[in-house]
Design a protein around this motif. Structure first.
Motif, PDB file in Angstrom:
ATOM      1  N   THR A   1     -22.198  20.288 -12.332  1.00 16.02           N
ATOM      2  CA  THR A   1     -22.867  19.726 -11.108  1.00 16.02           C
ATOM      3  C   THR A   1     -23.868  18.964 -12.214  1.00 16.02           C
ATOM      4  O   THR A   1     -24.383  17.820 -11.173  1.00 16.02           O
ATOM      5  N   SER A   2     -23.909  18.242 -13.100  1.00 18.35           N
ATOM      6  CA  SER A   2     -24.943  17.430 -13.207  1.00 18.35           C
ATOM      7  C   SER A   2     -24.236  15.998 -13.155  1.00 18.35           C
ATOM      8  O   SER A   2     -24.642  14.921 -13.484  1.00 18.35           O
ATOM      9  N   SER A   3     -22.932  16.261 -13.187  1.00 21.96           N
ATOM     10  CA  SER A   3     -22.090  14.705 -13.265  1.00 21.96           C
ATOM     11  C   SER A   3     -22.661  14.591 -12.066  1.00 21.96           C
ATOM     12  O   SER A   3     -21.951  13.161 -11.553  1.00 21.96           O
ATOM     13  N   LEU A   4     -21.837  15.371 -10.910  1.00 22.95           N
ATOM     14  CA  LEU A   4     -22.057  15.166  -9.614  1.00 22.95           C
ATOM     15  C   LEU A   4     -23.587  14.554  -9.058  1.00 22.95           C
ATOM     16  O   LEU A   4     -23.654  13.474  -8.349  1.00 22.95           O
ATOM     17  N   GLN A   5     -25.076  15.213  -9.858  1.00 19.16           N
ATOM     18  CA  GLN A   5     -25.974  14.600  -9.935  1.00 19.16           C
ATOM     19  C   GLN A   5     -26.218  13.532 -10.299  1.00 19.16           C
ATOM     20  O   GLN A   5     -27.139  12.261  -9.034  1.00 19.16           O
ATOM     21  N   GLY A   6     -25.822  13.547 -11.406  1.00 18.46           N
ATOM     22  CA  GLY A   6     -25.959  11.162 -12.114  1.00 18.46           C
ATOM     23  C   GLY A   6     -25.321  11.002 -11.244  1.00 18.46           C
ATOM     24  O   GLY A   6     -25.564   9.680 -10.853  1.00 18.46           O
ATOM     25  N   ALA A   7     -24.409  11.154 -10.035  1.00 16.81           N
ATOM     26  CA  ALA A   7     -23.277  10.211  -9.140  1.00 16.81           C
ATOM     27  C   ALA A   7     -24.894   9.844  -7.916  1.00 16.81           C
ATOM     28  O   ALA A   7     -24.563   9.571  -7.521  1.00 16.81           O
ATOM     29  N   GLY A   8     -25.808  10.919  -7.794  1.00 18.15           N
ATOM     30  CA  GLY A   8     -26.758  10.843  -7.214  1.00 18.15           C
ATOM     31  C   GLY A   8     -25.558  12.154  -5.595  1.00 18.15           C
ATOM     32  O   GLY A   8     -26.111  11.797  -4.724  1.00 18.15           O
ATOM     33  N   ASP A   9     -24.756  12.762  -5.859  1.00 16.04           N
ATOM     34  CA  ASP A   9     -24.443  13.425  -5.104  1.00 16.04           C
ATOM     35  C   ASP A   9     -25.533  15.006  -5.422  1.00 16.04           C
ATOM     36  O   ASP A   9     -24.599  16.219  -6.199  1.00 16.04           O
TER      37      ASP A   9
END
Length: 451
Positions: free
Chosen positions: A379-387
């Motif tokens: 989830t954090s990886s996706l959020q870091g990408a703006g997703d």
């Protein structure tokens, strides 16, 4: 030749692991220290009386809703700052921090004003009795009204993490811990302020944290030098970018919080022992989140920076490596839960029925650490990408479509009690974890624009 290529890959992998660990370890320690602030407050407030603990607890219920918005702003700040740092666009990164602060101060001042005007009404709405309100009111006014300081502290910490600096937020929280503990004792007992002293200690510790973070960002040692003397102008495009990323993250956290309230009420209906055991198990389980949250910070930062530098494959690699490293840590925690479950339960209660339930729950939790890790790190990886929209939809399906329904069917209708509740939790975590990993594997998040 093949041997040289292989050795270069190993060296590159070792370097990547070191980069992830350098960010994740301080972030883990910071999260641990954040938990410790609450433990210290509870310890000192507990010396005042039961009503005081209840008053602080009700205030924290309200604060948790505000923190959902502050954390979401932090997600947006980290994503935009890290992307611009990766692209070496330091001016835009600086601008993102300014706009996040403008928005955060505006939102938190609205919250603070509402808290000031409707403080007693809010406490009554949450079900506080008159005896509890007498204790809750001074704590509420001294913590919830000046929530602007917590908001600024969280945004500045998120901005620094976006640059790859996780050590400074950790050090600041450590100092805030010490200030809070000392002031708790001095104000509660030395000056005789009671629970008001506890609230003032918390807010003063946050003010110290804000000052230290501002000092760091103004020191020109960071890549986001923040000048307070230059005029700050509202940048509509940047605000839209922050809202675009932050709003789904805020909704996701509100979905989680509201769902917890709903199935918490269901557990109370099962039995008092079940509710007590659920809270004890949840308190212990929180420690398994710390590695996932720490590596999640590392993943969000490195994924964002890699995308900013147009290194998509590297972003994907950092996300997966952070996940596997975090899983290793969390599986160790899971083994501890499984083996030492009876001992851990006995630290919190002497009731045999409650201990028996806690042991069962902890052993369920232990088996699902890898999938729980996915809900945190991926989830954090996706959020870091703006997703941030996709995790929001997944959380909505998981909490309301799986967990709440599962608690009702397994826990209540099939009468599996607390075991049924946590089986529903395990099913939810499994489904969400798998969906999130598929999303990350497909790589659609690499095409998301933060502008």
């Amino acid at each position: 030749m093949g041997g040289k290529i292989a050795s270069l890959k190993v060296l590159k992998t070792d370097k990547s692991i070191k980069m992830i660990m350098a960010l994740a370890i301080p972030a883990m320690l910071e999260n641990t220290l954040q938990v410790f602030i609450g433990v210290v407050d509870t310890y000192f407030i507990g010396k005042i009386g039961t009503e005081a603990i209840a008053g602080a607890g009700i205030t924290n219920l309200t604060m948790n809703m505000y923190i959902a918005f502050f954390l979401a702003l932090g997600v947006g700040t980290t994503a935009i700052v890290s992307r611009n740092i990766g692209a070496a666009n330091y001016e835009e990164a600086n601008n993102a921090v300014k706009q996040s602060l403008i928005m955060g101060v505006f939102i938190s001042l609205i919250f603070g004003t509402l808290n000031l005007v409707f403080s007693k009404n809010i406490l009554m709405l949450l079900g506080a009795e008159e005896k509890v309100i007498q204790y809750a009111l001074p704590y509420f006014l001294s913590v919830a009204v000046p929530s602007v300081f917590l908001c600024i502290m969280m945004i500045l910490s998120s901005a620094l993490r976006g640059t790859g600096d996780t050590k400074t937020p950790m050090k600041v929280v450590l100092i805030a811990n010490i200030v809070n503990a000392v002031l708790d004792y001095v104000l509660i007992f030395g000056f005789g302020f009671g629970i008001l002293g506890a609230g003032l200690a918390t807010t003063l510790a946050r003010i110290v944290g804000v000052v230290l973070l501002l000092k760091k960002i103004k020191s020109k040692e960071t890549k986001i030098y923040l000048s307070l003397s230059n005029p700050w102008k509202i940048n509509k495009n940047m605000l839209k970018s922050i809202i675009k990323i932050s709003l789904p993250a805020a909704v996701e956290r509100l979905i989680m919080r509201s769902g917890q309230l709903i199935y918490g009420g269901m557990i109370i209906k099962i039995s008092t022992e079940a509710y007590v055991a659920h809270n004890i198990a949840g308190t212990i389980e929180a420690f398994s989140y710390l590695p996932g949250m720490g590596f999640g910070v590392a993943a969000a930062t490195l994924v964002g920076q890699s995308l900013g530098a147009r290194k998509d494959d590297e972003a994907k690699k950092f996300g997966w490596m952070a996940y596997f490293l975090a899983t290793g840590f969390m599986m160790v925690v899971g083994m501890i839960f499984y083996i030492f479950a009876p001992f851990l339960a006995q630290l919190f209660t002497k009731d045999d029925t409650v201990i028996h339930l806690v042991v069962k729950v902890l052993r369920i939790i232990a088996l699902f650490q890898p999938l729980l890790c996915a809900t945190l790190v991926i989830t954090s990886s996706l959020q870091g990408a703006g997703d941030t929209k996709f995790p929001m939809y997944v959380t909505l399906i998981g909490i309301w479509g799986v967990r709440i329904l599962g608690v009702y069917i397994l826990g209540m209708k099939l009468e599996l009690g607390l075991v049924g509740v946590w089986l529903a939790y395990a099913i939810d975590v499994t489904i969400r974890g798998v969906i999130l990993m598929i999303r990350f594997l497909k790589g659609n998040w690499r095409k998301i624009s933060i502008g």
